[in-house]
Design a protein around this motif. Structure first.
Motif, short mmCIF file in Angstrom:
data_model
loop_
_atom_site.label_atom_id
_atom_site.label_comp_id
_atom_site.label_asym_id
_atom_site.label_seq_id
_atom_site.Cartn_x
_atom_site.Cartn_y
_atom_site.Cartn_z
N LEU A 1 -13.78 9.15 -8.14
CA LEU A 1 -13.36 9.05 -6.73
C LEU A 1 -12.97 7.59 -6.47
O LEU A 1 -13.80 6.70 -6.64
N ARG A 2 -11.73 7.36 -6.06
CA ARG A 2 -11.24 6.00 -5.86
C ARG A 2 -11.09 5.71 -4.37
O ARG A 2 -10.38 6.43 -3.65
N SER A 3 -11.71 4.65 -3.90
CA SER A 3 -11.59 4.28 -2.49
C SER A 3 -10.13 3.98 -2.13
O SER A 3 -9.66 4.34 -1.04
N ASP A 4 -9.38 3.36 -3.05
CA ASP A 4 -7.99 3.03 -2.77
C ASP A 4 -7.16 4.29 -2.52
O ASP A 4 -6.27 4.30 -1.67
N VAL A 5 -7.45 5.36 -3.26
CA VAL A 5 -6.72 6.61 -3.11
C VAL A 5 -7.17 7.37 -1.86
O VAL A 5 -6.34 7.83 -1.06
N GLU A 6 -8.49 7.50 -1.69
CA GLU A 6 -9.00 8.28 -0.57
C GLU A 6 -8.73 7.60 0.77
O GLU A 6 -8.51 8.26 1.79
N ARG A 7 -8.71 6.29 0.79
CA ARG A 7 -8.37 5.54 2.01
C ARG A 7 -6.94 5.91 2.44
O ARG A 7 -6.67 6.18 3.62
N LYS A 8 -6.03 5.91 1.49
CA LYS A 8 -4.64 6.26 1.83
C LYS A 8 -4.52 7.73 2.20
O LYS A 8 -3.76 8.09 3.11
N ARG A 9 -5.27 8.60 1.51
CA ARG A 9 -5.20 10.02 1.82
C ARG A 9 -5.61 10.29 3.26
O ARG A 9 -5.02 11.12 3.95
N LEU A 10 -6.64 9.58 3.73
CA LEU A 10 -7.09 9.73 5.12
C LEU A 10 -5.99 9.38 6.12
O LEU A 10 -6.02 9.82 7.27
N HIS A 11 -5.04 8.56 5.69
CA HIS A 11 -3.95 8.15 6.58
C HIS A 11 -2.62 8.79 6.20
O HIS A 11 -1.55 8.32 6.61
N GLY A 12 -2.68 9.87 5.41
CA GLY A 12 -1.48 10.63 5.09
C GLY A 12 -0.55 9.96 4.12
O GLY A 12 0.65 10.29 4.07
N LEU A 13 -1.06 9.03 3.31
CA LEU A 13 -0.24 8.31 2.35
C LEU A 13 -0.54 8.76 0.93
O LEU A 13 -1.68 9.10 0.60
N ALA A 14 0.48 8.76 0.08
CA ALA A 14 0.31 9.05 -1.34
C ALA A 14 -0.29 7.82 -2.02
O ALA A 14 -0.23 6.70 -1.48
#
Length: 525
Positions: free
Chosen positions: A370-383
């Motif tokens: 689980l990557r914070s960099d990925v999940e942070r962007k996912r929460l804001h609708g970003l790839a």
């Protein structure tokens, strides 16, 4: 009765004058359902007039239909390879490809590609590079995302259909083996399949209802993937049987993962899975993976036994097929073992090597990352690779956004641990509160927990940031400076369950993975 095209057609088609392009020579590839004529630049595929029940090419109308289906379905992932369906007219002695008149056969025209670029060949020659697999995982994730969910009135992908396909393996395998040990193993696998399916019946039904059953590839394994014109290309999907391709997307992916694991490439399978999850938020599906991978392994085991019935096989070939059955059956049994979950979380300033370390450890230990960099962007609708254009400490990196990101990581970790999966959370964890969040998750799930503290010299971290590309992280040198005041040192209690890594040293991730195995009593890698 089935229609049988004249036997001399294949010979007649090996005439360079029939083709509107240069021919380098002819080579024939024959399978139990098709014949492929290689000409150098193009390949021509003819379906045999066979009827196996699950596959019916017995009439000309059926062969035409399934040639057209093969073209339609494979153009989704391999459009450059799949060109046209052409009629064969004239006579079997003097055929005309794409001519006028009444067709007596149909052929699928494809671009020919190099056989040494097939992924199974690359794997066997140690040339299957991680970047190829990352590209494949991203492509499969996008493919699954863009497929239309199954219509409500189409009776496929239901829990009953899923279980029937699994039960069919056992019903067909059992009459073909007489070894008592193998029969007991099969009985145990059948019982495990039944109880595991019942445990997940509601999830299987929920996923169909929510749209996870789609018209997938259906035959996603290394021999159906190549590098063509410099791009990873997936071809040869299932065109002849709807139930084989209208499946849960995680069942589609399971075949690829099982194929890699059957080749003793667990780290590459882990890389595929974690990259796929970065690009597709489908963590919910992971409890189903052991069931679907065991199903796929038993399909391969069954095919080995079917092939064994060929009366022309030599004794050595029969022994090799029987060993192949044993290997796949053992792999299916391995998937049935009781899991041993635990939680790891990285700690460290940006560009301290956390992402590299977590990737290596995930591959070494079979962890869901689980990557914070990925999940942070996912929460804001970003790839993952989209630029948020957020200044240091603002927007995606505000205190509020940071808190939501860690809450999401904790929730995902908790759900995955509850499903029996080991997890590594790749994040900075600069605050005591953030580290305590993961510790509490591990405690509530009753699993072991460890922190992995990554450190590297400041100048090296700045250099790594300058060199970083194609990654979800948006860390800058300005952020490095700001983080000096944000980091809350590890407490005395935290230090008791922390492994410290100096990431400027070689093979530190592999070394700490060995320490984790020993500390948690895991089997050797």
């Amino acid at each position: 009765m089935s229609e049988t095209p004249p036997g001399n057609l294949l010979l007649a088609l090996q005439n360079p004058e029939l083709y509107n392009h240069p021919v380098d020579g002819f080579q024939i590839i024959e399978t139990h359902i098709s014949q492929v004529i290689l000409t150098g630049q193009y390949a021509y595929k003819i379906k045999k007039p066979m009827n196996f029940g699950f596959l019916d090419f017995s009439t000309l109308a059926h062969r035409k239909h399934f040639c057209e289906e093969e073209l339609r379905l494979n153009r989704r992932l391999a459009e450059p390879l799949y060109l046209d369906v052409l009629p064969i007219t004239g006579t079997p002695q003097q055929p005309v490809i794409g001519g006028e008149g009444e067709p007596f056969e149909y052929v699928l025209k494809m671009r020919q590609f190099r056989q040494d670029q097939l992924f199974d060949h690359l794997q066997e020659t140690d040339a299957l590079k991680p970047e190829l697999l990352c590209s494949l995982a991203r492509q499969v994730a996008a493919f699954h995302d863009n497929l239309e969910p199954i219509p409500d009135d189409k009776p496929l992908g239901t829990p009953e259909a899923v279980y029937d396909a699994m039960q069919e393996n056992f019903d067909q395998i059992r009459p073909m083996i007489d070894d008592n040990h193998l029969l007991r193993q099969l009985d145990n696998l059948e019982a495990w399949t039944r109880t595991t399916f019942e445990r997940h019946r509601e999830l299987i039904a929920k996923r169909r209802k929510s749209g996870s059953v789609r018209e997938c590839h259906g035959d996603l394994h290394l021999a159906n993937i190549t590098v063509y014109d410099g791009k990873v290309t997936v071809f040869d999907c299932i065109e002849f049987n709807e139930p084989f391709r209208w499946i849960d997307v995680i069942n589609d992916l399971a075949f690829l993962l099982m194929d890699l694991e059957s080749r003793r490439e667990p780290a590459l399978a882990n890389l595929i899975l974690n990259t796929y999850l970065e690009y597709r938020d489908d963590f919910e599906a992971l409890p189903l993976l052991p069931l679907y991978k065991a199903y796929r392994a038993l399909v391969r085991a069954k095919i080995a036994l079917f092939t064994l019935s060929n009366p022309v096989l030599a004794e050595q070939e029969k022994e090799e097929l029987m060993q192949r059955y044993r290997n796949y059956a053992q792999l299916a049994e391995d998937y049935s073992h009781i899991p041993n979950p635990y939680l790891l979380a990285t700690v460290g300033l940006s560009a301290s090597g956390k992402t590299c370390v977590s990737a290596v450890m995930a591959g070494e230990l079979g962890l869901i990352r689980l990557r914070s960099d990925v999940e942070r962007k996912r929460l804001h609708g970003l790839a993952p690779l989209e630029d948020s254009q957020s200044p240091t400490g603002e927007n995606l990196y505000s205190a509020e956004a940071n808190e939501k990101t860690y809450d999401r990581l904790a929730k995902l970790a908790s759900d995955l641990l509850a499903a029996g999966l080991p997890v590594i959370a790749d994040s900075a964890c600069l605050k005591v509160r953030e580290r305590a969040l993961f510790a509490s998750v591990a405690e509530s799930q009753g699993v072991p927990f460890a922190l992995i503290h990554c450190e590297a010299p400041e100048e090296l971290r700045k250099a790594w940031i300058r060199e970083r590309k194609s990654d979800a992280s948006e860390a800058t040198e300005a952020l490095l400076e700001a983080q000096k005041g944000w980091f809350e040192p590890l407490t005395a209690e935290e230090s008791t369950y922390t492994a410290h890594l100096h990431t400027d040293q070689e093979h530190v991730a592999e070394a700490v993975a060995d320490r984790i195995r020993q500390h948690f009593g895991l089997p050797p890698g």
